[in-house]
Scaffold this motif. Structure first.
Motif, PDB file in Angstrom:
ATOM      1  N   LEU A 254       0.816  -1.229   0.000  1.00 43.04           N
ATOM      2  CA  LEU A 254       0.000   0.000   0.000  1.00 43.04           C
ATOM      3  C   LEU A 254       0.842   1.267   0.000  1.00 43.04           C
ATOM      4  O   LEU A 254       0.316   2.343  -0.265  1.00 43.04           O
ATOM      5  N   THR A 255       2.122   1.125   0.306  1.00 41.22           N
ATOM      6  CA  THR A 255       2.987   2.308   0.336  1.00 41.22           C
ATOM      7  C   THR A 255       3.461   2.630  -1.069  1.00 41.22           C
ATOM      8  O   THR A 255       4.152   1.823  -1.688  1.00 41.22           O
ATOM      9  N   PRO A 256       3.105   3.797  -1.653  1.00 40.30           N
ATOM     10  CA  PRO A 256       3.527   4.134  -3.020  1.00 40.30           C
ATOM     11  C   PRO A 256       5.027   4.441  -3.059  1.00 40.30           C
ATOM     12  O   PRO A 256       5.664   4.699  -2.031  1.00 40.30           O
ATOM     13  N   GLU A 257       5.588   4.417  -4.272  1.00 39.43           N
ATOM     14  CA  GLU A 257       7.011   4.631  -4.431  1.00 39.43           C
ATOM     15  C   GLU A 257       7.428   6.046  -4.012  1.00 39.43           C
ATOM     16  O   GLU A 257       8.548   6.262  -3.533  1.00 39.43           O
ATOM     17  N   ASP A 258       6.563   7.036  -4.225  1.00 37.15           N
ATOM     18  CA  ASP A 258       6.940   8.411  -3.875  1.00 37.15           C
ATOM     19  C   ASP A 258       6.817   8.686  -2.382  1.00 37.15           C
ATOM     20  O   ASP A 258       7.140   9.761  -1.903  1.00 37.15           O
ATOM     21  N   GLY A 259       6.346   7.686  -1.632  1.00 43.75           N
ATOM     22  CA  GLY A 259       6.241   7.851  -0.183  1.00 43.75           C
ATOM     23  C   GLY A 259       5.195   8.844   0.250  1.00 43.75           C
ATOM     24  O   GLY A 259       5.263   9.360   1.376  1.00 43.75           O
TER      25      GLY A 259
ATOM     26  N   ALA B 113      -0.842  16.977  12.082  1.00 42.33           N
ATOM     27  CA  ALA B 113       0.128  17.175  11.012  1.00 42.33           C
ATOM     28  C   ALA B 113       1.529  17.123  11.618  1.00 42.33           C
ATOM     29  O   ALA B 113       1.829  17.823  12.576  1.00 42.33           O
ATOM     30  N   ILE B 114       2.370  16.242  11.054  1.00 39.50           N
ATOM     31  CA  ILE B 114       3.735  16.108  11.549  1.00 39.50           C
ATOM     32  C   ILE B 114       4.691  16.312  10.387  1.00 39.50           C
ATOM     33  O   ILE B 114       4.369  15.978   9.235  1.00 39.50           O
ATOM     34  N   VAL B 115       5.844  16.900  10.684  1.00 48.31           N
ATOM     35  CA  VAL B 115       6.855  17.161   9.668  1.00 48.31           C
ATOM     36  C   VAL B 115       7.956  16.118   9.812  1.00 48.31           C
ATOM     37  O   VAL B 115       8.604  16.024  10.871  1.00 48.31           O
ATOM     38  N   LEU B 116       8.134  15.296   8.790  1.00 45.97           N
ATOM     39  CA  LEU B 116       9.160  14.263   8.809  1.00 45.97           C
ATOM     40  C   LEU B 116      10.477  14.803   8.274  1.00 45.97           C
ATOM     41  O   LEU B 116      10.496  15.753   7.473  1.00 45.97           O
ATOM     42  N   PRO B 117      11.561  14.239   8.677  1.00 53.71           N
ATOM     43  CA  PRO B 117      12.865  14.671   8.174  1.00 53.71           C
ATOM     44  C   PRO B 117      12.936  14.544   6.653  1.00 53.71           C
ATOM     45  O   PRO B 117      12.507  13.546   6.082  1.00 53.71           O
ATOM     46  N   GLY B 118      13.454  15.582   6.016  1.00 52.94           N
ATOM     47  CA  GLY B 118      13.600  15.583   4.565  1.00 52.94           C
ATOM     48  C   GLY B 118      12.351  15.960   3.806  1.00 52.94           C
ATOM     49  O   GLY B 118      12.353  15.915   2.578  1.00 52.94           O
ATOM     50  N   GLN B 119      11.261  16.299   4.496  1.00 49.93           N
ATOM     51  CA  GLN B 119      10.009  16.662   3.842  1.00 49.93           C
ATOM     52  C   GLN B 119       9.738  18.152   4.048  1.00 49.93           C
ATOM     53  O   GLN B 119       9.941  18.696   5.142  1.00 49.93           O
TER      54      GLN B 119
ATOM     55  N   ASN C 108       1.084  12.603   2.759  1.00 50.71           N
ATOM     56  CA  ASN C 108       1.797  13.847   2.497  1.00 50.71           C
ATOM     57  C   ASN C 108       0.812  14.917   1.964  1.00 50.71           C
ATOM     58  O   ASN C 108       0.037  14.652   1.047  1.00 50.71           O
ATOM     59  N   THR C 109       0.862  16.124   2.529  1.00 55.55           N
ATOM     60  CA  THR C 109      -0.061  17.201   2.107  1.00 55.55           C
ATOM     61  C   THR C 109       0.485  18.022   0.941  1.00 55.55           C
ATOM     62  O   THR C 109      -0.190  18.949   0.471  1.00 55.55           O
ATOM     63  N   GLU C 110       1.684  17.679   0.457  1.00 53.89           N
ATOM     64  CA  GLU C 110       2.273  18.494  -0.607  1.00 53.89           C
ATOM     65  C   GLU C 110       1.430  18.501  -1.874  1.00 53.89           C
ATOM     66  O   GLU C 110       1.226  19.569  -2.482  1.00 53.89           O
ATOM     67  N   PRO C 111       0.887  17.356  -2.358  1.00 53.09           N
ATOM     68  CA  PRO C 111       0.044  17.414  -3.564  1.00 53.09           C
ATOM     69  C   PRO C 111      -1.171  18.326  -3.404  1.00 53.09           C
ATOM     70  O   PRO C 111      -1.547  19.052  -4.332  1.00 53.09           O
ATOM     71  N   TYR C 112      -1.763  18.277  -2.222  1.00 53.89           N
ATOM     72  CA  TYR C 112      -2.924  19.121  -1.980  1.00 53.89           C
ATOM     73  C   TYR C 112      -2.512  20.591  -1.917  1.00 53.89           C
ATOM     74  O   TYR C 112      -3.240  21.486  -2.371  1.00 53.89           O
ATOM     75  N   ALA C 113      -1.332  20.857  -1.327  1.00 50.17           N
ATOM     76  CA  ALA C 113      -0.841  22.242  -1.274  1.00 50.17           C
ATOM     77  C   ALA C 113      -0.577  22.771  -2.675  1.00 50.17           C
ATOM     78  O   ALA C 113      -0.866  23.937  -2.980  1.00 50.17           O
TER      79      ALA C 113
END
Length: 460
Positions: A74-79, A114-120, A147-152
């Motif tokens: 279920l985990t996509p390649e782009d994480g 909402a949590i910020v992971l290292p490298g994101q 990840n909320t980046e696509p929505y942002a």
């Protein structure tokens, strides 16, 4: 710096359009943000419930490997979607950075954060649930993150489109507003062109109000009214100038003629004295005309009576009549007072007596010897009226409204003896005095009696 109406209208159109599109864009952007957030939550909730169902039935480390394999799938390649399982038993843990996740997620079941992971760059929105122990598996906490980046990016693209669309629409509205303003103001331009074409010789011309809009039609009617008053004033000014020239020409001609005759040959001192005496009378007449004209000019500028004193009106009327005793005896006329007034009014006595004297002088000059002149006093509302009536030839209604104008005479109607008295400013001065005391004038002619009067305000 003058600004045109067109420019103002364009700016107002642009401001309204900007405010409208900004408000609409703000509302749409917030609606999109809420919908995207709801969509993220639904996806997280669906995935969380599916994994929760699997994990709930897993009770041994051997079967746990199947859960890990499913989460890997279920985990996509782009994480963009990640899973974490927190447990006291390392065999039942899953995910990267469990130590950081364990320190950041201590919420109750189902709570999103909402949590910020290292490298994101953008945070992950998470949803977690507590799963009770089963057989060999201890209690675990399942966390699903997206990840909320696509929505942002979607929101940013939408915002950029809104700004571009709003800016373009504002420019279109401004351009259309300019065109509408130019078309809408064309009647005003035509009206202005007609007004600019007016000249002193064409004051009788009136602006056309029929083809104009309602708003400009009212303006044209008001302007036409002003033109009518201006035409009347211009006509009065021309007549006034002609009358002044006529009134000054006669005494000046007398002065010049008598002086030329006196100097034409040798004369005695007595003859020169007679000439100077005649010249003095004409000079006195000139001075009287000039003084009266200066007084009327001050009245036209809005000068009001000063030095007002609370004075009985009837007393001032009697004093003025007493001043005319010699003239009344000479003409065998007498004056009767009717309508005793006991109230007082704030008067400037010198001006009041001047107006009263002019009315009496007018009545005496235009009455036959032995006539009875009536002075009537009456009160109406806040005014006190003083009218002077004398028997005389009827005066047409067309003349009555002009009798208080300067230099206006109706010789045939107002001078029974055919003599020329005064210089045509007496009644005009009466009107000026009345106006300076907050009053009005009146004139009437009926049944062989001519009446002229004025009022003074008791509160002036």
């Amino acid at each position: 710096m003058r600004r045109s109406i067109t420019a103002r209208l364009v700016l107002m159109f642009a401001a309204v359009a900007l405010a409208t599109f900004a408000l609409a864009g703000f509302v749409l952007h917030n609606v999109l943000a809420r919908e995207l957030e709801r969509h993220q939550y639904e996806e997280l909730d669906t995935t969380l419930k599916s994994l929760q169902f699997w994990i709930h039935a897993i009770g041994s480390p051997e079967r746990w490997a199947r859960v890990q394999a499913r989460m890997d799938t279920l985990t996509p390649e782009d994480g963009s979607v990640r899973f974490w399982v927190l447990s006291d038993d390392p065999r039942f843990q899953y995910g990267k950075g469990l130590a950081e996740i364990d320190g950041l997620t201590r919420e109750a079941n189902g709570h999103t954060s909402a949590i910020v992971l290292p490298g994101q760059e953008k945070p992950f929105r998470t949803l977690s649930v507590h799963i009770d122990a089963f057989e060999q598996r201890p209690a675990v906490r399942l966390i699903v993150g997206r990840n909320t980046e696509p929505y942002a990016r979607t929101r940013q693209a939408f915002l950029t489109a809104l700004v571009a669309l709003g800016s373009g629409a504002m420019l279109v509205v401004a351009f259309m507003g300019y065109w509408i303003a130019r078309v809408g103001l064309r009647p005003l331009e035509r009206l202005s062109a007609e007004a600019q074409a007016l000249r002193p010789k064409t004051l009788s011309h009136r602006l056309r109000s029929e083809p104009l809009p309602v708003e400009l039609s009212a303006l044209a009617e008001a302007f036409n009214g002003a033109l009518h008053r201006l035409e009347e004033a211009y006509g009065q000014l021309e007549s006034f100038n002609a009358d002044v020239a006529h009134e000054l020409r006669t005494p000046l001609a007398n002065l010049i003629g008598s002086t030329q005759v006196a100097l034409s040959r040798q004369r005695s001192a007595g003859e020169f004295q007679e000439v100077l005496q005649a010249n003095l009378e004409d000079l006195e007449r000139l001075r009287s005309i000039i003084n009266d004209m200066l007084f009327l000019a001050r009245a036209d500028r809005g000068e009001v009576a000063t030095g007002l004193v609370l004075t009985p009106v009837a007393q001032e009327v009697r004093k003025t009549i007493e001043f005319f005793e010699f003239v009344l005896d000479e003409t065998r006329a007498h004056v009767a007072i009717e309508g005793e007034v006991r109230t007082e009014a704030r008067l400037e006595s010198a001006l009041f007596r001047r107006a009263m004297s002019n009315l009496l002088q007018n009545a005496i000059e235009h009455s036959k010897p032995g006539a009875c002149i009536t002075v009537t006093l009456r009160e109406e509302a806040a005014d006190t009226w003083i009218t002077v009536s004398n028997p005389g030839a009827p005066i047409d209604d067309q003349h009555l409204q002009h009798l208080f104008d300067r230099f206006y005479r109706v010789d045939a109607a107002r001078n029974d003896r055919g003599e020329h008295h005064g210089h045509g400013l007496g009644l005009a001065i009466v009107k000026a005095v009345a106006s300076m005391h907050g009053g009005q004038v009146c004139a009437s002619s009926a049944e062989g009696v001519n009446t002229f009067g004025f009022s003074v305000s008791r509160a002036a």
